[in-house]
Enzyme design. Structure first.
Site, PDB file in Angstrom:
ATOM      1  N   CYS A 128      17.739   7.647   2.942  1.00  7.83           N
ATOM      2  CA  CYS A 128      17.978   6.338   2.330  1.00  7.83           C
ATOM      3  C   CYS A 128      19.177   5.655   2.977  1.00  7.83           C
ATOM      4  O   CYS A 128      19.520   5.928   4.136  1.00  7.83           O
ATOM      5  CB  CYS A 128      18.144   6.470   0.818  1.00  7.83           C
ATOM      6  SG  CYS A 128      18.021   4.873  -0.051  1.00  7.83           S
ATOM      7  N   ASP A 197      23.168   8.078  -6.973  1.00  7.62           N
ATOM      8  CA  ASP A 197      23.158   6.967  -7.925  1.00  7.62           C
ATOM      9  C   ASP A 197      23.739   7.412  -9.242  1.00  7.62           C
ATOM     10  O   ASP A 197      24.380   6.629  -9.937  1.00  7.62           O
ATOM     11  CB  ASP A 197      21.729   6.442  -8.099  1.00  7.62           C
ATOM     12  CG  ASP A 197      21.359   5.593  -6.917  1.00  7.62           C
ATOM     13  OD1 ASP A 197      21.652   4.393  -6.932  1.00  7.62           O
ATOM     14  OD2 ASP A 197      20.846   6.146  -5.933  1.00  7.62           O
TER      15      ASP A 197
END
Ligand code: RUB
Length: 309
Positions: A128, A197
């Site tokens: 990512c 996250d």
């Protein structure tokens, strides 16, 4: 509410991407709202802030750094004696500046600590796009390390291309692979570093979908697997019993124009169990995922107080 609605929309559409950038955008939206407030008194102003909090929290559900940031800024305003709009706006602004300064300092510490973990001549595997991982890679390069990076493209929205571009622009050799090639390339890597996250009270890490499979592969290939994250990505709600919600995005991101009746699932994140994480690179140093709750309690006790159910 215009600046807040606009920021929430940009966050929802991923025009602003990555936990840290999402939190920064949310804080800036609060500042803009405060500067242009139509509220006539303190109560009205605080009501506006609480409405902004509701809108921002709903923009993406797996973003505890943003929630911690917004809660903290609002708590500073609630704790101030400011009465008129100008003084209240100044309270938002100074709290925002203080929060962003802290975030910047954590980011710089993580870059410095993470860079030390990268040995000269290493191949680093990532997934990512994490601004924190990029900061580590750039710092390692600036420290004179020779390194190269393997990054996954990260279906369905290809954030890995952003990583590849930024790594190349930093003068670091980069290889892009499709997600399903991860197992074929993890052996070529000396270390895997991904962002986060959310971190739960058990020390599990929530990051972009596919991260947990990469952690499993890394374990099997004996490639050390690290997570680079500010401690403020800790979600206190998980300490109070909640599960971290995993955002599920539109099926159209996976296949626009798919046949009628086809079920498409598109979770944005997954959970990597702490047993597969060699360390969390945070502003306190490299810590075991097992000790993350204690580290947050020591450094940011307000995280728990402000989220008490
Ligand atoms: C981004 C992602 C990143 C973390 C950490 O997902 O999973 O690894 O957010 O990023 P998305 P950072 O693209 O869906 O937001 O280190 O910049 O906070």
């Amino acid at each position: 509410m215009e600046p807040v609605l606009a920021a929430a929309e940009r966050i929802r559409r991923l025009e602003v991407q990555g936990a840290r950038n999402v939190a920064i955008a949310a804080i800036r939206a609060l500042e803009d709202l405060a500067r242009g407030t139509g509220a006539e008194d303190r109560d009205g102003f605080l009501r506006e802030l609480l409405e902004a909090k509701r809108i921002l929290f709903a923009s993406r559900e797996t973003e505890p750094l943003m929630r911690n940031a917004v809660r903290w800024v609002i708590s500073q305003v609630e704790g101030s004696r400011a009465e008129d709009a100008a003084a209240l706006a100044e309270a938002v602004s100074s709290a925002s500046r203080a929060f962003l300064r802290g975030l910047e300092e954590s980011w710089a510490s993580i870059a410095e600590i993470g860079a030390r973990r990268i040995k000269d001549g290493s191949v680093v595997f990532t997934h990512c796009h994490s601004s924190t991982v990029i900061a580590i890679l750039k710092r390692a390069k600036a420290d004179g390390k020779r390194l190269e990076v393997i990054c996954t493209e990260t279906r369905p929205l290809f954030q890995g291309r952003l990583t590849a571009r930024e790594v190349l622009e930093a003068g670091i050799r980069a290889t892009l692979i499709v997600d399903s090639a991860a197992r074929s390339f993890i052996n070529d890597a000396d270390i895997a570093i991904v962002g986060a996250d959310a971190i739960t009270s058990e020390g599990n890490v929530v990051n972009k979908i596919g991260t947990s499979a990469i952690a499993l592969m890394a374990r099997e290939a004996r490639t050390p697997f690290y997570v680079a994250s500010e401690l403020l990505k800790y979600d206190p709600a998980t300490a109070y019993g909640d599960y971290e919600a995993i955002e599920e995005r539109s099926p159209r991101e996976v296949w626009d124009g798919a046949p009628e009746g086809l079920i498409i699932r598109n979770p944005a994140f997954d959970v990597t169990r702490r047993d597969f994480i060699d360390g969390i690179i945070c502003e306190d140093g490299i810590i075991s995922p097992h000790s993350v709750t204690e580290a947050v309690r020591r450094r940011y006790p307000w995280v728990f107080e402000l989220a008490r159910p």
